[in-house]
Design an enzyme around this catalytic site. Structure first.
Site, PDB file in Angstrom:
ATOM      1  N   GLY A 135       1.450  12.859   0.659  1.00 33.80           N
ATOM      2  CA  GLY A 135       2.255  11.666   0.863  1.00 33.80           C
ATOM      3  C   GLY A 135       2.814  11.159  -0.454  1.00 33.80           C
TER       4      GLY A 135
ATOM      5  N   SER B  11      -2.925  11.762  -0.571  1.00 27.12           N
ATOM      6  CA  SER B  11      -2.028  10.817  -1.239  1.00 27.12           C
ATOM      7  C   SER B  11      -1.587  11.407  -2.569  1.00 27.12           C
ATOM      8  CB  SER B  11      -2.736   9.486  -1.495  1.00 27.12           C
ATOM      9  OG  SER B  11      -3.621   9.591  -2.602  1.00 27.12           O
ATOM     10  N   ASP B  12      -0.339  11.128  -2.966  1.00 27.47           N
ATOM     11  CA  ASP B  12       0.021  11.414  -4.349  1.00 27.47           C
ATOM     12  C   ASP B  12      -0.888  10.568  -5.232  1.00 27.47           C
ATOM     13  OD1 ASP B  12       1.247  12.401  -6.606  1.00 27.47           O
ATOM     14  OD2 ASP B  12       3.288  12.064  -5.880  1.00 27.47           O
ATOM     15  N   TRP B  13      -1.020  10.951  -6.476  1.00 20.42           N
ATOM     16  CA  TRP B  13      -2.033  10.348  -7.336  1.00 20.42           C
ATOM     17  C   TRP B  13      -1.767   8.855  -7.544  1.00 20.42           C
ATOM     18  CZ3 TRP B  13      -3.247  14.513  -5.619  1.00 20.42           C
ATOM     19  CH2 TRP B  13      -4.253  15.335  -6.083  1.00 20.42           C
TER      20      TRP B  13
END
Length: 867
Positions: free
Chosen positions: A214, A247-249
């Site tokens: 995401g 999730s993206d970081w």
């Protein structure tokens, strides 16, 4: 005669199942469902977020080992970021238009992942190159959704056949770095479906991708990681995705909403789901444990697929050097090289007597037509830049030298000379310690991202470099820290100097109250997770100056702040340019290698212009004036402006070619390998020709936190064709060292399930590759067109069908005199559009034309059909 078949356009009902792999670990004693019942709430919650940047906890009590993810579009970085295989950038692989090559790349990275004890690779990047100025354009495949889809599917299938899960990113409409943490991509439903969701759809339906990442951005005002429409309704229910949403970081901005929407894993450690956040909500009755179970079950099923439901945690990374992977990198770099033109017939520099791409010796070739002297000019003329910056940056095992590579291919009698002309290095050595007066710096720490209010703490530091992380974090209750660093300098050498501020986020540098550099305006990457901004100042020896560096952040939960200051004297560039032109003029042939570096193309920054940085255009023009027999080589991650294009004797694009770039370029220049690439992106002739540039800043970088995709489905070459703008290099264009003849095509099947065939012969004297491209157009004035009457005039671009769109392709490798047949299969999606009234794919009642082409601008044959 041999047959070569290309995949159909878009998902189809008769798609082949993704390749399977055999788990390396012994079969688990318990199923994911059985293990879920045995886990405590605390253990469950710990398995839903990163333990650190790359590792995710298992459950030692039940024998579930920890597992690990790694960045990896061009190579596997691992936890330690140790040097490893560095393939050409994704855009260079895409320029090959070769699904078999992409499969080889996926298989190689699966082995590299196993060496480093990685279970999931954060790749591929399938975002669309909406604008070629996008800082991560090199990391994605193409401006075209179909080309992107086919290449991604081939890569994912091979990677996962090797037992490594693919995490496809970044879901979705994440096509810029500017304001990427906060911007909302505003686009209509049809554009979202036809262009930006299409590669993800193919990755899930055709390749069974095990994970999706995401993105940071919002889509139409809704955070992608909180969008039940995107993650639940489309990804899971409509497409049947059963994998892991990562999730993206630090992309999460809330605790419950992403969990409800469909996110499974919050990365990295220390985010909204860390510590006891989820468990506390369950215990307080504010979150159902069944939702925790639902999200964790997807992870456990992935671990079962990966053979990680039992065993010991093993984090011992190995770096295995495989000669066959170096050969693959070299082959891939040549396959993606695009011959933009060869007007003076300068290439190849020599023609080998007999060779094919499969059997050519990489030793010295024949000396027929070999120039007696060659000048290597330009900032990349000795060591081509292998890749861009950010998450796709991979450490190099070695640095190749183009002069040495050429020497291996050329006769010893050929003279080689070199003059760089200029430097593109924006970094610099650390600020000299003896410049500090007194010998200390002051750090003013503010709670918050943007230096809000007065500093709550002040620290003195004897070193210019600092880092706030873990034990040095100023207060455990502070989620964010911004820093103003102050110091007084007294340089012992005067003149013009480059001053550079570097940090873990956004950086501004001030000298005596004057803003010298701002990373939000002209920032660049100094390495993974470290960014810089630089400017030129005039300094007087012995004078004192106040230097202030500000470190701020837009990223969520960024619990690291650090920085350093660098300085170097400005070089005598005018003298270097003159020397380069003189060197070019003395040679029979000049090879000028220009382009960009990770300082210019990287994650977190977009390019302000397509123009070559610095005085590189001037360097090219000076060399062309001195020697018309000049070959210009573009070494960049995406298109650049070429005001000298018509004057150059020949132009090659090698993109970011990976670890074997110098050797591959030498092979192509000498005719030991062919430049078989076709551009996967359109090259504008001017900045203002880019998509929707007339509506800047609303269309880029956005206004009021919103960027409007007003071009609709007219992305890439479709924009240029619709507006009748002639590009510098059309989509799909690429030359060859040989000639091809196409026979009359045939068409079989019943609409819309059609098979188009065309035989192609290599009628030249050299082996070569031809890429047959099939585009479809809908006849103007057809009875039914998509939503023409109902579309808001403000978004009128979305109401039309593109002038033509790519529906299939096939790449043929042909020896001299050989003929092969390209077969391209079409299916309902080849002719469909997304109907926003019925929310489904529809084929209009219309007449269609199928164009068999060498590029989007070079049609060879046209066939007619109708619905």
């Amino acid at each position: 005669m041999s047959n070569i078949t290309a995949a159909a356009s878009g998902p189809s009902s008769n798609q082949q199942p993704a390749a399977q792999h055999t788990p390396q670990q012994p079969a688990a004693q318990h199923t994911p469902e059985q293990l879920l019942i045995q886990l405590s709430l605390e253990e469950k919650c710990a398995m839903l977020h990163g333990r650190d940047k790359w590792e995710i906890s298992g459950c030692e009590r039940l024998g579930i080992p920890d597992w690990t993810v790694s960045d990896g579009p061009a190579g596997v970085r691992g936890r330690q970021m140790a040097a490893g295989l560095m393939l050409p950038a994704a855009i260079a692989l895409a320029a090959s238009w070769d699904v078999e090559l992409l499969a080889e790349a996926g298989a190689a990275l699966a082995l590299e992942s196993k060496d480093r004890k990685i279970q999931m690779l954060l790749a591929p990047t399938v975002n669309i190159q909406r604008l070629p100025t996008w800082g991560r354009a090199f990391e994605s495949y193409s401006e075209d959704p179909l080309l992107t889809s086919h290449l991604a599917v081939a890569f994912i299938k091979a990677l996962q056949a090797g037992g490594i899960g693919a995490c496809v990113k970044h879901f979705v409409a994440n096509e810029q770095e500017t304001d990427r943490f906060v911007v909302s991509s505003e686009l209509d439903e049809r554009t979202l479906r036809e262009v930006y969701l299409a590669p993800f759809e193919a990755a899930v339906l055709e390749a069974d991708a095990k994970a999706v990442m995401g993105s940071y951005n919002r889509v139409n005002g809704e955070l992608t990681c909180e969008s039940q429409r995107l993650l639940e309704a489309i990804l899971r229910r409509e497409w049947g995705f059963g994998g892991v949403v990562v999730s993206d970081w630090s992309a999460l901005q809330n605790t419950v909403e992403p969990l409800e929407a469909g996110v499974n894993l919050d990365m990295p450690g220390g985010g909204y789901w860390a510590n006891s956040a989820l468990m506390d909500l369950v215990n307080a009755g504010q979150l159902e444990e069944s939702l925790i179970d639902q999200r964790l079950l997807d992870i456990l099923r992935f671990l079962e697929w990966a053979g990680r439901l039992q065993g010991k945690s093993d984090h011992h990374e190995e770096v295995v050097v495989r000669p066959e992977h170096a050969k693959l990198a070299r082959k891939a770099a040549a396959a993606g090289t695009v011959l933009i033109h060869n007007r003076r017939g300068l290439l190849p520099l020599q023609l080998p007597a007999s060779a094919t791409p499969e059997t050519a010796s990489l030793g010295a070739a024949s000396t027929t037509n070999t120039p007696a002297s060659i000048a290597l000019i330009g900032p990349h003329s000795l060591r081509p830049c292998p890749g861009g910056g950010g998450a796709a940056q991979v450490g190099q095992r070695y640095s190749q030298n183009l002069a040495e590579a050429l020497r291996q291919n050329l006769s010893p009698s050929v003279g080689l000379s070199h003059a760089p002309g200029l430097s593109l290095d924006r970094s610099a050595p650390a600020l000299p310690a003896n410049w500090l007066t007194p010998n200390l710096t002051t750090l003013e720490l503010h709670k918050g991202r943007n230096l809000e209010g007065k500093p709550l703490k002040t620290l003195s530091n004897t070193a210019v470099e600092f880092q706030l992380l873990d034990d040095t974090w100023p207060d455990p209750d502070w989620d964010y820290v911004s820093v103003r660093q102050r110091l007084t300098i007294a340089p012992d050498v005067g003149g013009k100097w480059h001053l550079c501020g570097g940090g873990a986020s956004e950086v501004r540098l001030w000298l005596d109250g004057r803003l010298v550099a701002d990373s939000q305006v002209d920032g660049f990457s100094l390495g993974p997770g470290f960014y810089g901004a630089s400017g030129v100042v005039e300094l007087t020896a012995g004078a004192t100056y106040e230097l202030v560096v500000e470190h701020t952040s837009k990223q969520q939960h960024q619990r690291i702040v650090g920085g350093n200051i660098f300085a170097k004297p400005v070089s005598a560039e005018e003298q270097d340019l003159a020397e380069a032109a003189e060197t070019a003029g003395r040679a029979d042939v000049a090879i000028v290698v220009v382009g960009t570096t990770p300082h210019w193309e990287a994650e977190n920054f977009d390019r302000p212009t397509l123009a070559l940085p610095g005085r590189q255009d001037e360097l090219v023009l000076r060399c062309l004036a001195a020697n018309p027999n000049t070959v210009v080589v573009i070494n960049s991650g995406s298109p650049v402006l070429m005001p000298w294009l018509e004057k150059a004797g020949a132009v090659l694009c090698i993109w970011f070619p990976g670890q074997e770039g110098a050797a591959a370029l030498a092979d192509v220049l000498c005719g030991l390998a062919e430049p078989s690439g076709r551009s996967p992106i359109t090259w504008p002739s001017a900045d203002e020709d880019m998509v929707a540039w007339a509506d800047v800043p609303a269309t880029f970088p956005g206004v009021g936190g919103k960027v409007h995709y007003t071009e609709g489905v007219l992305v890439g070459h479709r924009w240029f064709e619709h507006h009748q703008i002639e590009p510098a290099v059309p989509f799909g264009h690429g030359g060859s060292y040989t000639e091809f003849h196409w026979e009359a095509p045939s068409i079989a099947g019943d609409f819309p399930n059609l098979v188009v065939e065309v035989s192609v012969a290599n009628i030249g004297e050299q082996p070569g590759s031809e890429t047959v491209q099939c585009y479809v157009s809908q006849d103007a004035g057809s009875a039914s067109s998509p939503d023409t009457a109902s579309v808001d005039p403000a978004s009128a671009q979305t109401s039309v069908r593109p002038p033509q769109w790519l529906v299939g392709f096939a790449k043929l490798h042909l020896a001299p005199g050989e003929t092969a047949k390209a077969e391209i299969q079409l299916n309902p999606r080849s002719f469909s559009y997304w109907d926003t009234q019925n929310h489904s794919w529809q084929i209009p009642k219309a007449a269609f034309q199928m164009h068999l082409s060498r590029s989007c601008a070079d049609r060879v044959f046209t066939l007619a059909t109708h619905s």
